[in-house]
Design a protein around this motif. Sequence first.
Motif, PDB file in Angstrom:
ATOM      1  N   SER A 219       0.881  -1.514   0.407  1.00 27.11           N
ATOM      2  CA  SER A 219       0.164  -0.075  -0.124  1.00 27.11           C
ATOM      3  C   SER A 219       1.088   0.892   0.290  1.00 27.11           C
ATOM      4  CB  SER A 219      -1.134  -0.413   1.084  1.00 27.11           C
ATOM      5  OG  SER A 219      -1.701  -0.837   1.290  1.00 27.11           O
ATOM      6  N   VAL A 220       0.307   1.998  -0.727  1.00 26.77           N
ATOM      7  CA  VAL A 220       1.155   3.957  -0.783  1.00 26.77           C
ATOM      8  C   VAL A 220       0.095   4.801  -0.586  1.00 26.77           C
ATOM      9  CG1 VAL A 220       2.476   4.554  -2.400  1.00 26.77           C
ATOM     10  CG2 VAL A 220       3.222   2.310  -2.755  1.00 26.77           C
ATOM     11  N   TRP A 221       0.843   5.641   0.017  1.00 29.71           N
ATOM     12  CA  TRP A 221      -0.013   6.512  -0.136  1.00 29.71           C
ATOM     13  C   TRP A 221       0.606   7.664  -0.934  1.00 29.71           C
ATOM     14  CZ3 TRP A 221       0.125   2.827   3.006  1.00 29.71           C
ATOM     15  CH2 TRP A 221      -0.929   2.348   3.868  1.00 29.71           C
ATOM     16  N   ASN A 222      -0.098   9.068  -1.284  1.00 26.91           N
ATOM     17  CA  ASN A 222       0.734  10.336  -1.217  1.00 26.91           C
ATOM     18  C   ASN A 222      -0.157  11.770  -0.339  1.00 26.91           C
ATOM     19  OD1 ASN A 222       1.678  12.043  -2.446  1.00 26.91           O
ATOM     20  ND2 ASN A 222       1.489  11.598  -4.977  1.00 26.91           N
ATOM     21  N   LYS A 223       0.792  12.073  -0.085  1.00 26.59           N
ATOM     22  CA  LYS A 223       0.157  12.332   0.746  1.00 26.59           C
ATOM     23  C   LYS A 223       0.711  13.809   1.388  1.00 26.59           C
ATOM     24  CE  LYS A 223      -0.579   8.837   4.218  1.00 26.59           C
ATOM     25  NZ  LYS A 223      -1.647   8.858   5.957  1.00 26.59           N
ATOM     26  N   SER A 224       1.604  14.136  -0.220  1.00 30.40           N
ATOM     27  CA  SER A 224       2.592  15.500  -0.652  1.00 30.40           C
ATOM     28  C   SER A 224       1.685  16.009  -0.979  1.00 30.40           C
ATOM     29  CB  SER A 224       3.544  15.112  -1.328  1.00 30.40           C
ATOM     30  OG  SER A 224       3.653  14.822  -2.188  1.00 30.40           O
ATOM     31  N   GLY A 225       1.974  17.515  -1.814  1.00 29.01           N
ATOM     32  CA  GLY A 225       1.424  18.608  -2.736  1.00 29.01           C
ATOM     33  C   GLY A 225       1.743  17.587  -4.310  1.00 29.01           C
ATOM     34  N   LYS A 226       2.658  17.152  -4.746  1.00 28.20           N
ATOM     35  CA  LYS A 226       3.042  16.503  -5.731  1.00 28.20           C
ATOM     36  C   LYS A 226       2.769  15.464  -6.186  1.00 28.20           C
ATOM     37  CE  LYS A 226       7.039  20.138  -4.663  1.00 28.20           C
ATOM     38  NZ  LYS A 226       8.467  20.258  -4.490  1.00 28.20           N
ATOM     39  N   PRO A 227       3.010  15.458  -7.092  1.00 30.93           N
ATOM     40  CA  PRO A 227       2.678  13.372  -8.130  1.00 30.93           C
ATOM     41  C   PRO A 227       4.187  12.466  -7.500  1.00 30.93           C
ATOM     42  CG  PRO A 227       2.330  15.250  -9.532  1.00 30.93           C
ATOM     43  CD  PRO A 227       3.032  15.925  -8.539  1.00 30.93           C
ATOM     44  N   LEU A 228       4.140  11.856  -7.289  1.00 29.39           N
ATOM     45  CA  LEU A 228       4.418  10.526  -6.995  1.00 29.39           C
ATOM     46  C   LEU A 228       4.966   9.801  -7.825  1.00 29.39           C
ATOM     47  CD1 LEU A 228       6.604   8.986  -4.240  1.00 29.39           C
ATOM     48  CD2 LEU A 228       3.498   8.164  -3.666  1.00 29.39           C
ATOM     49  N   ARG A 229       6.274   9.429  -8.091  1.00 30.18           N
ATOM     50  CA  ARG A 229       6.472   8.362  -9.054  1.00 30.18           C
ATOM     51  C   ARG A 229       7.272   7.513  -8.440  1.00 30.18           C
ATOM     52  NH1 ARG A 229       8.818   9.322 -15.353  1.00 30.18           N
ATOM     53  NH2 ARG A 229       8.814   6.997 -16.123  1.00 30.18           N
ATOM     54  N   PHE A 230       7.169   6.123  -8.592  1.00 31.77           N
ATOM     55  CA  PHE A 230       8.377   4.968  -8.256  1.00 31.77           C
ATOM     56  C   PHE A 230       8.098   4.136  -8.953  1.00 31.77           C
ATOM     57  CE2 PHE A 230       4.439   4.255  -6.335  1.00 31.77           C
ATOM     58  CZ  PHE A 230       4.273   3.219  -6.071  1.00 31.77           C
ATOM     59  N   ALA A 231       9.342   3.070  -9.031  1.00 28.87           N
ATOM     60  CA  ALA A 231       8.850   1.903  -9.404  1.00 28.87           C
ATOM     61  C   ALA A 231       8.814   0.996  -8.726  1.00 28.87           C
ATOM     62  CB  ALA A 231       9.772   1.845 -10.142  1.00 28.87           C
ATOM     63  N   LEU A 232       8.046  -0.108  -8.876  1.00 32.51           N
ATOM     64  CA  LEU A 232       8.093  -1.373  -7.774  1.00 32.51           C
ATOM     65  C   LEU A 232       7.817  -2.160  -8.895  1.00 32.51           C
ATOM     66  CD1 LEU A 232       7.057  -2.649  -5.449  1.00 32.51           C
ATOM     67  CD2 LEU A 232       4.536  -2.763  -6.264  1.00 32.51           C
ATOM     68  N   VAL A 233       9.069  -3.343  -7.868  1.00 34.07           N
ATOM     69  CA  VAL A 233       9.624  -4.205  -8.871  1.00 34.07           C
ATOM     70  C   VAL A 233       9.810  -5.682  -8.141  1.00 34.07           C
ATOM     71  CG1 VAL A 233      11.407  -5.017  -9.908  1.00 34.07           C
ATOM     72  CG2 VAL A 233      11.333  -2.454 -10.222  1.00 34.07           C
ATOM     73  N   GLY A 234       9.196  -6.235  -8.434  1.00 28.47           N
ATOM     74  CA  GLY A 234       9.296  -8.222  -7.620  1.00 28.47           C
ATOM     75  C   GLY A 234       9.972  -8.837  -8.505  1.00 28.47           C
ATOM     76  N   GLY A 235      10.417  -9.700  -7.911  1.00 29.02           N
ATOM     77  CA  GLY A 235      11.348 -11.124  -8.668  1.00 29.02           C
ATOM     78  C   GLY A 235      11.373 -12.271  -7.544  1.00 29.02           C
ATOM     79  N   GLN A 236      10.160 -13.669  -8.298  1.00 29.52           N
ATOM     80  CA  GLN A 236      10.275 -15.314  -7.709  1.00 29.52           C
ATOM     81  C   GLN A 236      12.117 -14.846  -7.491  1.00 29.52           C
ATOM     82  OE1 GLN A 236       9.324 -18.550  -9.905  1.00 29.52           O
ATOM     83  NE2 GLN A 236       8.375 -18.835  -7.593  1.00 29.52           N
ATOM     84  N   PRO A 237      12.473 -15.640  -6.055  1.00 33.92           N
ATOM     85  CA  PRO A 237      14.186 -15.879  -5.549  1.00 33.92           C
ATOM     86  C   PRO A 237      14.451 -17.080  -6.405  1.00 33.92           C
ATOM     87  CG  PRO A 237      13.027 -16.150  -4.069  1.00 33.92           C
ATOM     88  CD  PRO A 237      11.419 -15.727  -4.770  1.00 33.92           C
ATOM     89  N   LEU A 238      15.280 -17.111  -7.104  1.00 38.96           N
ATOM     90  CA  LEU A 238      15.548 -18.272  -7.991  1.00 38.96           C
ATOM     91  C   LEU A 238      16.416 -19.059  -7.086  1.00 38.96           C
ATOM     92  CD1 LEU A 238      17.810 -15.921 -10.284  1.00 38.96           C
ATOM     93  CD2 LEU A 238      16.228 -17.369 -10.383  1.00 38.96           C
ATOM     94  N   ASN A 239      17.060 -18.735  -5.757  1.00 40.82           N
ATOM     95  CA  ASN A 239      17.341 -20.045  -4.231  1.00 40.82           C
ATOM     96  C   ASN A 239      18.883 -20.342  -5.063  1.00 40.82           C
ATOM     97  OD1 ASN A 239      16.070 -18.563  -2.466  1.00 40.82           O
ATOM     98  ND2 ASN A 239      14.564 -19.784  -3.057  1.00 40.82           N
ATOM     99  N   GLU A 240      19.722 -19.848  -5.595  1.00 44.00           N
ATOM    100  CA  GLU A 240      21.140 -20.632  -6.053  1.00 44.00           C
ATOM    101  C   GLU A 240      21.792 -19.409  -5.956  1.00 44.00           C
ATOM    102  OE1 GLU A 240      20.604 -21.077 -10.200  1.00 44.00           O
ATOM    103  OE2 GLU A 240      18.730 -22.242 -10.290  1.00 44.00           O
ATOM    104  N   PRO A 241      23.695 -19.990  -5.388  1.00 47.15           N
ATOM    105  CA  PRO A 241      24.767 -19.499  -5.486  1.00 47.15           C
ATOM    106  C   PRO A 241      24.866 -18.462  -6.181  1.00 47.15           C
ATOM    107  CG  PRO A 241      25.329 -21.999  -5.804  1.00 47.15           C
ATOM    108  CD  PRO A 241      23.070 -21.549  -6.292  1.00 47.15           C
ATOM    109  N   VAL A 242      24.850 -17.155  -5.853  1.00 48.01           N
ATOM    110  CA  VAL A 242      25.098 -16.232  -6.847  1.00 48.01           C
ATOM    111  C   VAL A 242      27.283 -15.690  -7.005  1.00 48.01           C
ATOM    112  CG1 VAL A 242      25.317 -14.000  -7.715  1.00 48.01           C
ATOM    113  CG2 VAL A 242      23.890 -15.196  -7.182  1.00 48.01           C
ATOM    114  N   VAL A 243      27.970 -16.458  -8.398  1.00 46.35           N
ATOM    115  CA  VAL A 243      28.998 -15.605  -8.435  1.00 46.35           C
ATOM    116  C   VAL A 243      29.301 -14.681  -9.730  1.00 46.35           C
ATOM    117  CG1 VAL A 243      30.968 -16.459  -8.422  1.00 46.35           C
ATOM    118  CG2 VAL A 243      29.682 -17.915  -7.513  1.00 46.35           C
ATOM    119  N   GLN A 244      29.582 -13.349  -9.042  1.00 44.53           N
ATOM    120  CA  GLN A 244      29.236 -12.422 -10.586  1.00 44.53           C
ATOM    121  C   GLN A 244      31.054 -11.704  -9.958  1.00 44.53           C
ATOM    122  OE1 GLN A 244      26.595  -9.694  -9.555  1.00 44.53           O
ATOM    123  NE2 GLN A 244      27.490  -7.627 -10.940  1.00 44.53           N
ATOM    124  N   HIS A 245      31.763 -11.819 -10.982  1.00 44.23           N
ATOM    125  CA  HIS A 245      32.643 -11.156 -11.325  1.00 44.23           C
ATOM    126  C   HIS A 245      32.090  -9.644 -12.837  1.00 44.23           C
ATOM    127  CE1 HIS A 245      36.951 -10.110 -11.441  1.00 44.23           C
ATOM    128  NE2 HIS A 245      36.768  -9.923 -12.625  1.00 44.23           N
TER     129      HIS A 245
END
Length: 354
Positions: A294-320
């Motif tokens: 849930s999100v509320w805009n209680k300000s006097g200006k527009p609110l812009r945001f990205a909402l991102v979600g993903g299913q976790p892979l639950n795998e080891p991550v090795v990044q280079h």
Amino acid sequence: MTTSMSMRMTRLRQQLLSSSSPIYTTLSSRLGRITTTRHLPAAAASKRRPLTMSSSSSSPASDATAAAPFENPRTVVKKLLAESQPEGQGATVRRSIGRHELRNLDPFLMLDEFSVSKPAGFPDHPHRGFETVTYMLDGAFTHQDFAGHKGTIRTGDVQWMTAGRGIVHSEMPAADGVQKGLQLWINLSSKDKMIEPRYQELQSNDISCAEKDGVEVKIIAGEAFGARSPVYTRTPTMYMDFTMRPGSQLHQPVPEGWNAFVYIIDGEGVFGTEKAPRVGAHHCLVLGPGDGLSVWNKSGKPLRFALVGGQPLNEPVVQHGPFVMNTRAEIQQAMEDYYHGRNGFEKANHWSST
Ligand code: FJE
Ligand code: FE
């Protein structure tokens, strides 16, 4: 050694050494009213309320805008200000996911808000093992890859690139002035890391959008307000760009068990519970478990945001840097493949961007 090989080795060394992502390993368990829609799924279309329903008509508790529509509302468990840092060649990014304080948020590896003016940019570099999603907020960027794929994305356009076994490309500003956008890196599961590269490109006017009770949404991936994105997400992902008018509120389902975060682009909002403090632009908010936000805009200006979600892979991550695999041996292999031009990097031998 040929000149092109030694050039590429130098490039590889520079990229890998200058990368702010050193080799690391993590173990799995860390971790109303619709006025415009496209790509409506059948189920959502049949449940949709009439377009003429006015926002003043009283709504039962089942209305998506009712006070507490979730069994288990998600709250903010971590708040991080994305500070500017140098990246690429003379470019600046505000990194949130991928920095020290938030190494990754399975399946997400990196989120950069980039602001780049010519001649800075992201010249020829490789990727393997994940997807990059570039969403232009303001301006234009041109990409060119080693397989001859080339294009320019402009304000509101999305490039969803599945690097899979290997892409080498450049990403550079295509207009004068500051070019702004978001780049998200989404991990691929071990079974998908070596797939053929693929692009899904959406122009601004192909992006599903919807509006309800003072809240506008552009749906880059997944479904909101009964509208759906045509993007195929190999790692199940939702990605929405919300703009909320002053005084509006939003109740957006997010699948249980997924990791999710908010990135505030502009304005100020109240996230999770109505009593939470307001949060402003360039903050990343990691959400706790639950079935919706849930999100509320209680300000006097527009609110812009990205909402991102993903299913976790639950795998080891090795990044280079630009290679993200499951084991150190696979990272070693990726570096050798890139260096020798093998296993998907064949075209790297004879290519450079123009
Ligand atoms: C990269 C350094 C880089 N954030 N945001 C090392 F700069 C990059 C890279 C980007 C990038 C590109 C765009 Cl268009 C937007 C970005 C980092 O290209 F991939 C590595 N490994
Ligand atoms: Fe890239």
